[in-house]
Design a protein around this motif. Structure first.
Motif, mmCIF file in Angstrom:
data_model
loop_
_atom_site.group_PDB
_atom_site.id
_atom_site.type_symbol
_atom_site.label_atom_id
_atom_site.label_comp_id
_atom_site.label_asym_id
_atom_site.label_seq_id
_atom_site.Cartn_x
_atom_site.Cartn_y
_atom_site.Cartn_z
ATOM 1 N N VAL A 457 0.428 -1.285 -0.472
ATOM 2 C CA VAL A 457 -0.445 -0.370 -0.255
ATOM 3 C C VAL A 457 0.977 1.421 -0.568
ATOM 4 C CG1 VAL A 457 -1.624 1.056 0.464
ATOM 5 C CG2 VAL A 457 -1.658 -1.060 1.169
ATOM 6 N N ILE A 458 0.611 2.525 0.046
ATOM 7 C CA ILE A 458 1.544 3.733 -0.642
ATOM 8 C C ILE A 458 1.716 4.688 0.372
ATOM 9 C CG2 ILE A 458 1.793 5.589 -1.712
ATOM 10 C CD1 ILE A 458 -0.084 4.281 -4.313
ATOM 11 N N GLU A 459 2.220 4.365 1.157
ATOM 12 C CA GLU A 459 2.533 5.502 1.719
ATOM 13 C C GLU A 459 3.257 7.202 2.593
ATOM 14 O OE1 GLU A 459 5.032 5.408 6.488
ATOM 15 O OE2 GLU A 459 5.363 3.436 5.365
ATOM 16 N N LYS A 460 2.765 7.925 3.028
ATOM 17 C CA LYS A 460 2.822 9.646 1.818
ATOM 18 C C LYS A 460 2.157 10.030 3.250
ATOM 19 C CE LYS A 460 1.078 10.576 -2.833
ATOM 20 N NZ LYS A 460 0.484 11.141 -3.407
ATOM 21 N N LYS A 461 3.790 10.076 4.529
ATOM 22 C CA LYS A 461 4.105 10.679 5.387
ATOM 23 C C LYS A 461 3.466 10.863 6.761
ATOM 24 C CE LYS A 461 4.135 15.252 3.167
ATOM 25 N NZ LYS A 461 3.300 16.966 3.354
ATOM 26 N N SER A 462 3.884 8.869 6.594
ATOM 27 C CA SER A 462 3.465 7.621 7.349
ATOM 28 C C SER A 462 1.694 7.230 7.852
ATOM 29 C CB SER A 462 4.605 8.454 8.801
ATOM 30 O OG SER A 462 5.174 8.558 9.044
ATOM 31 N N ASN A 463 1.362 8.137 6.625
ATOM 32 C CA ASN A 463 -0.151 7.530 6.449
ATOM 33 C C ASN A 463 0.031 6.618 5.011
ATOM 34 O OD1 ASN A 463 -0.982 9.407 8.619
ATOM 35 N ND2 ASN A 463 -1.017 11.123 7.301
ATOM 36 N N TYR A 464 -0.542 5.835 4.730
ATOM 37 C CA TYR A 464 -1.242 4.278 4.212
ATOM 38 C C TYR A 464 -2.564 4.851 3.487
ATOM 39 C CZ TYR A 464 2.687 2.015 6.402
ATOM 40 O OH TYR A 464 3.766 1.394 6.686
ATOM 41 N N LEU A 465 -2.463 5.018 2.170
ATOM 42 C CA LEU A 465 -3.463 5.304 1.352
ATOM 43 C C LEU A 465 -4.573 4.506 1.234
ATOM 44 C CD1 LEU A 465 -1.957 7.181 -1.787
ATOM 45 C CD2 LEU A 465 -1.794 8.460 0.675
ATOM 46 N N CYS A 466 -5.740 4.566 2.265
ATOM 47 C CA CYS A 466 -6.762 3.915 2.555
ATOM 48 C C CYS A 466 -7.803 4.350 3.222
ATOM 49 C CB CYS A 466 -6.290 2.119 3.384
ATOM 50 S SG CYS A 466 -5.433 1.889 3.387
ATOM 51 N N ASN A 467 -8.779 4.794 2.863
ATOM 52 C CA ASN A 467 -9.963 5.198 3.122
ATOM 53 C C ASN A 467 -11.434 4.490 3.436
ATOM 54 O OD1 ASN A 467 -9.822 5.622 -0.136
ATOM 55 N ND2 ASN A 467 -12.001 6.119 0.895
ATOM 56 N N SER A 468 -12.873 4.258 3.686
ATOM 57 C CA SER A 468 -13.606 3.459 4.391
ATOM 58 C C SER A 468 -14.672 4.325 3.033
ATOM 59 C CB SER A 468 -14.124 3.046 5.067
ATOM 60 O OG SER A 468 -14.113 4.917 5.609
ATOM 61 N N ASP A 469 -14.994 2.772 2.383
ATOM 62 C CA ASP A 469 -15.630 3.096 0.960
ATOM 63 C C ASP A 469 -15.939 1.763 0.545
ATOM 64 O OD1 ASP A 469 -16.714 4.425 -1.104
ATOM 65 O OD2 ASP A 469 -15.275 4.060 -2.316
ATOM 66 N N ASP A 470 -17.734 1.997 0.448
ATOM 67 C CA ASP A 470 -18.616 0.925 0.380
ATOM 68 C C ASP A 470 -18.929 0.586 -1.317
ATOM 69 O OD1 ASP A 470 -20.826 -0.777 -0.112
ATOM 70 O OD2 ASP A 470 -22.398 0.126 0.214
ATOM 71 N N ALA A 471 -17.837 0.077 -1.637
ATOM 72 C CA ALA A 471 -17.444 -0.072 -2.920
ATOM 73 C C ALA A 471 -17.927 -1.355 -3.708
ATOM 74 C CB ALA A 471 -15.524 -0.974 -2.621
ATOM 75 N N ASN A 472 -18.993 -2.161 -3.349
ATOM 76 C CA ASN A 472 -19.961 -2.963 -4.089
ATOM 77 C C ASN A 472 -21.238 -2.420 -3.877
ATOM 78 O OD1 ASN A 472 -19.789 -3.002 -1.586
ATOM 79 N ND2 ASN A 472 -19.807 -5.968 -1.082
ATOM 80 N N ALA A 473 -21.625 -1.208 -2.805
ATOM 81 C CA ALA A 473 -22.941 -0.970 -2.739
ATOM 82 C C ALA A 473 -23.678 -1.932 -1.527
ATOM 83 C CB ALA A 473 -23.556 -0.656 -4.540
ATOM 84 N N ASP A 474 -23.384 -2.619 -1.450
ATOM 85 C CA ASP A 474 -24.308 -3.872 -0.325
ATOM 86 C C ASP A 474 -24.089 -2.848 1.322
ATOM 87 O OD1 ASP A 474 -21.512 -3.312 1.502
ATOM 88 O OD2 ASP A 474 -21.639 -5.998 0.647
ATOM 89 N N GLY A 475 -24.326 -1.957 1.206
ATOM 90 C CA GLY A 475 -24.652 -1.008 2.451
ATOM 91 C C GLY A 475 -23.410 -1.248 3.219
#
Length: 519
Positions: A457-475
């Motif tokens: 996973v890409i890391e920038k300034k000690s933060n990893y580029l991840c976020n919460s999201d409903d990727a498959n629209a199942d709620g």
């Protein structure tokens, strides 16, 4: 005055390893000891360091303190004392009680408090005071509290002790301080417990009557002031405190002993039945974790059972005619205890409750006792040797459970085409389900492997580029992370990409998706 003592180091070898199963999780169990000692009262900290007392088989009144760091056993005492019942904190500091040798009727009950900080053994209390029972506790900063008897007198040749002045002491910042000052009749200030906020709780009798029933109210010390938590016409005792300042104790309600809980502002009566919770003889069965969950053992009229307060309701964990005792709880709500079988009083086995189900961990027909569990799920206890006799230390370590999850590389695209020779960013979604919350995954543990190429996973300034999201629209919220490709030589075609990761609780994650490598 503090006293310093030298220590003797001794190492030995771990001898026996086995595997046992707890539902989907394997435990690797190791017999730590194989020596000329009767071992008892093991403790384990969150770093997996174990401490216990060992009695020399050739000298039954000579006990010493031992530690195990995962590879070596160290004997830390050699000071001509009968050293017993050690406690260890998460910094590796160890506290215990000890009587001078040889044991006589005049010094058998005069047990002093000792601290080992990894380098030196220190006597914390004064020779002028009498210390007895299990009245000492240590927090993760190495601060120790205990109860000392002042103005004591002893029934000749017995350990029965009475005192006009039992006081609470605190060892902090290399100094010993007397916390309480007021003289009270009979037993005085007793049974202190300390948390990592340096708050101390204890019980103090304020009423007359039979010596056994002299248990009064609960008090708390907040570094500068003493406050009274409970105040009634009955008996409250055996208080325990967690790192949030929550307090639990056993209190008499006019009929029997019940469990009470203090959340920092108000008192809740947890139980209301017609038997003692816990029985007054076994008050130290009461434990509280940092989630405010409580566990204890109580006799309900037919047998000793294990009870659990989840924070909202009381659950009876066991229901049998056996003697279920010594429950311990970690911050995840996992509970271990020892059960002595009613039809085989010499047979005690270790059990684990993982929040939903109960599993028997041992089944060797011997005496398995004194279980302890740390916040990583590691368990220690005393069990039988090769001849079926008790006295050896066992250590069980859980193997991480692997969970298969669904992943979606480049959500919304089909096929998942990747030019791995160019440094590009690839979105990867780890999908949640009703049974699995993808948000609990630790981003830095995520790897995506395509053949022999591993992407992170890409890391920038000690933060990893991840976020919460409903990727498959199942709620349900999924974890969407950005992975960067590298300049690698992989033949074109369809391949399986394998994602591996770890959750905050140490569970292993495995997911697969099909990708198409394009030139």
């Amino acid at each position: 005055m503090e006293k310093l003592f030298s220590i003797l180091l001794m190492t030995t070898i771990v001898v026996t390893t086995a595997i046992f199963h707890v539902h989907a999780q394997d435990y690797k169990t190791t017999r730590i000891t194989n020596s000329e000692y009767y071992n008892a009262y093991p403790q384990i900290n969150d770093n997996g360091v174990i401490v216990w007392e060992g009695t020399d088989k050739s000298s039954p009144y000579e006990k010493d303190i031992f530690t195990y760091d995962g590879s070596l056993i160290t004997k830390i005492t050699n000071i001509n004392f009968n050293d017993e019942k050690p406690l260890i904190n998460n910094s590796g500091d160890i506290v215990w009680r000890a009587s001078e040798l040889p044991l006589t009727s005049s010094n058998f009950c005069n047990r002093h408090i000792f601290l080992y900080d990894g380098y030196t053994i220190i006597q914390l209390d004064s020779d002028d005071y009498l210390n007895w029972n299990e009245h000492y506790r240590i927090n993760d900063s190495g601060n120790v509290t205990w109860s000392s008897m002042i103005g004591i007198y002893r029934i000749p040749n017995e350990c029965s002790i009475q005192s006009d002045f039992a006081q609470i002491f605190l060892y902090k910042d290399s100094e010993t301080k007397q916390v309480t000052q007021e003289p009270y009749p009979y037993a005085g200030h007793l049974r202190p417990d300390i948390n990592n906020l340096n708050q101390i709780v204890w019980d103090m009798p304020t009423k007359g009557g039979s010596l056994f029933y002299l248990f009064g109210d609960i008090y708390i010390y907040n570094s500068t002031i003493i406050s009274q938590i409970s105040k009634n016409s009955y008996k409250d005792w055996r208080a325990v405190i967690n790192d949030k300042g929550h307090v639990a104790w056993s209190g008499y309600d006019g009929n029997d002993f019940e469990i009470y809980f203090y959340d920092g502002s108000s008192i809740i009566q947890v139980t209301d039945n017609d038997y003692d919770d816990p029985c007054s003889f076994y008050g130290y069965n009461l434990k509280i974790n940092n989630s405010g969950q409580i566990v204890w053992s109580a006799y309900n009229g037919s047998g000793w059972e294990i009870f659990f307060y989840s924070g909202s309701s009381v659950i009876q964990i066991t229901d049998n005619d056996d003697y279920d005792k010594d429950p311990q709880i970690n911050d995840k709500g996992h509970i271990v205890w020892s059960t002595t079988l009613a039809d085989a009083p010499n047979n005690s086995e270790i059990f684990l409750y993982n929040g939903s189900t109960t599993t028997q961990l041992t089944d060797n027909g011997g005496s398995n006792q004194y279980p302890q569990i740390n916040n990583n799920g590691e368990i220690v206890w005393v069990g039988p040797d090769d001849d079926g006799l008790g006295g050896e230390i066992f250590h069980a370590v859980p193997s991480p459970t692997t969970i298969n999850v669904a992943i979606d590389i480049k959500p919304g695209s089909d096929p998942n085409s990747i030019n791995i020779k160019n440094k590009i960013t690839i979105p990867v979604a780890i999908l949640s389900s009703v049974e699995f919350d993808a948000i609990t995954i630790v981003p830095e543990t995520i790897t995506l492997s395509i053949e022999e190429v591993t992407l992170k996973v890409i890391e920038k300034k000690s933060n990893y580029l991840c976020n919460s999201d409903d990727a498959n629209a199942d709620g349900l919220l999924d974890l969407l992370c950005q992975v960067q490709t590298t300049d690698a030589n992989i033949d074109s075609g369809e391949l399986i990409a394998v994602l591996e990761a770890e959750t905050e609780e140490g569970l292993l994650i495995h997911g697969e998706d099909l990708v198409r490598i394009v030139p």
